[in-house]
Enzyme design. Sequence first.
Site, PDB file in Angstrom:
ATOM      1  N   CYS A  94      30.410 -10.938   2.215  1.00 27.25           N
ATOM      2  CA  CYS A  94      31.450 -11.111   1.196  1.00 27.25           C
ATOM      3  C   CYS A  94      32.073 -12.495   1.338  1.00 27.25           C
ATOM      4  O   CYS A  94      32.741 -12.780   2.342  1.00 27.25           O
ATOM      5  CB  CYS A  94      32.505 -10.017   1.333  1.00 27.25           C
ATOM      6  N   CYS A 101      35.899 -12.380   1.530  1.00 26.84           N
ATOM      7  CA  CYS A 101      36.373 -11.917   2.840  1.00 26.84           C
ATOM      8  C   CYS A 101      36.319 -13.052   3.861  1.00 26.84           C
ATOM      9  O   CYS A 101      37.257 -13.231   4.653  1.00 26.84           O
ATOM     10  CB  CYS A 101      35.518 -10.746   3.320  1.00 26.84           C
TER      11      CYS A 101
END
Length: 274
Positions: A121, A124
């Site tokens: 991600c 993230c």
Amino acid sequence: MAEALCNGVVASPCAGDVGVAARVRGAAAALAESVPIGGYSTKSSFSAGRMAMTDRKARQGPRSVEAAPAQMNLSFPKAMRWWQKGLQPNMREIESAQDLADSLLNAGDKLVVVDFFSPGCGGCRALHPKIAQFAERNPDVMFLQVNYETHKSMCYSLHVHVLPFFRFYRGAEGRVSSFSCTNATIKKFKDALAKHGPERCSLGPARGLEESELMALAANKDLQFTYEKPVLVPLVEAIAKEAAAPGGPWFPLPVSATQLLTQGSENSLLSSGR
């Protein structure tokens, strides 16, 4: 020079003939400068006749012997993953569903931030350094990391379907906030931390996960998670047990209060705990 040696006479720069000893010495000097000896060449630049011996032929090893390639054992340190960088003492990664549930129950009055992330991600990864900074500035707040790829089945049971995702838990209140944010919407995280971060006294033990979430985790066959639904008991019975228990109420309940509870609360139920 060779002809002179054969004749036994060596010309001298001085007038007259020299003796036999002088002739021999001259012959030896001439041989030292020009005649090879036993496969070696001799040469002297000193008048005393010091000689340096050098081998004309370089010795070669057996042809059957070949140089073995050198074997090198190189060890490199394992690269640190991005979610492991900048970790603070109040940050750690969750290992299982049971670990998550127990960590929330054992947190007491502390604010707990559960960070759901995935190694692939990009949002993230970009947000992680700021989360580590928040953890450093708030040492009393516990930050728990949940790897979505490792605990995908658990995340499904907790209804986490978007990343990065955060859930805030606080003492007896249980879950107090739940949202997704990125660097562009980091204000959500700051506001939630400012609202639920200050110290407070919760009445009762930490609540942790919702009962529906605990039941969903227990029903998930991919997880080794057990949960027993609390047994509901009548309120009067719960009060009587509490009064009879060691270290019960500070003073005995009056008879009138017991009668009121008996008359109007026969159908009242109280949870006996998880």
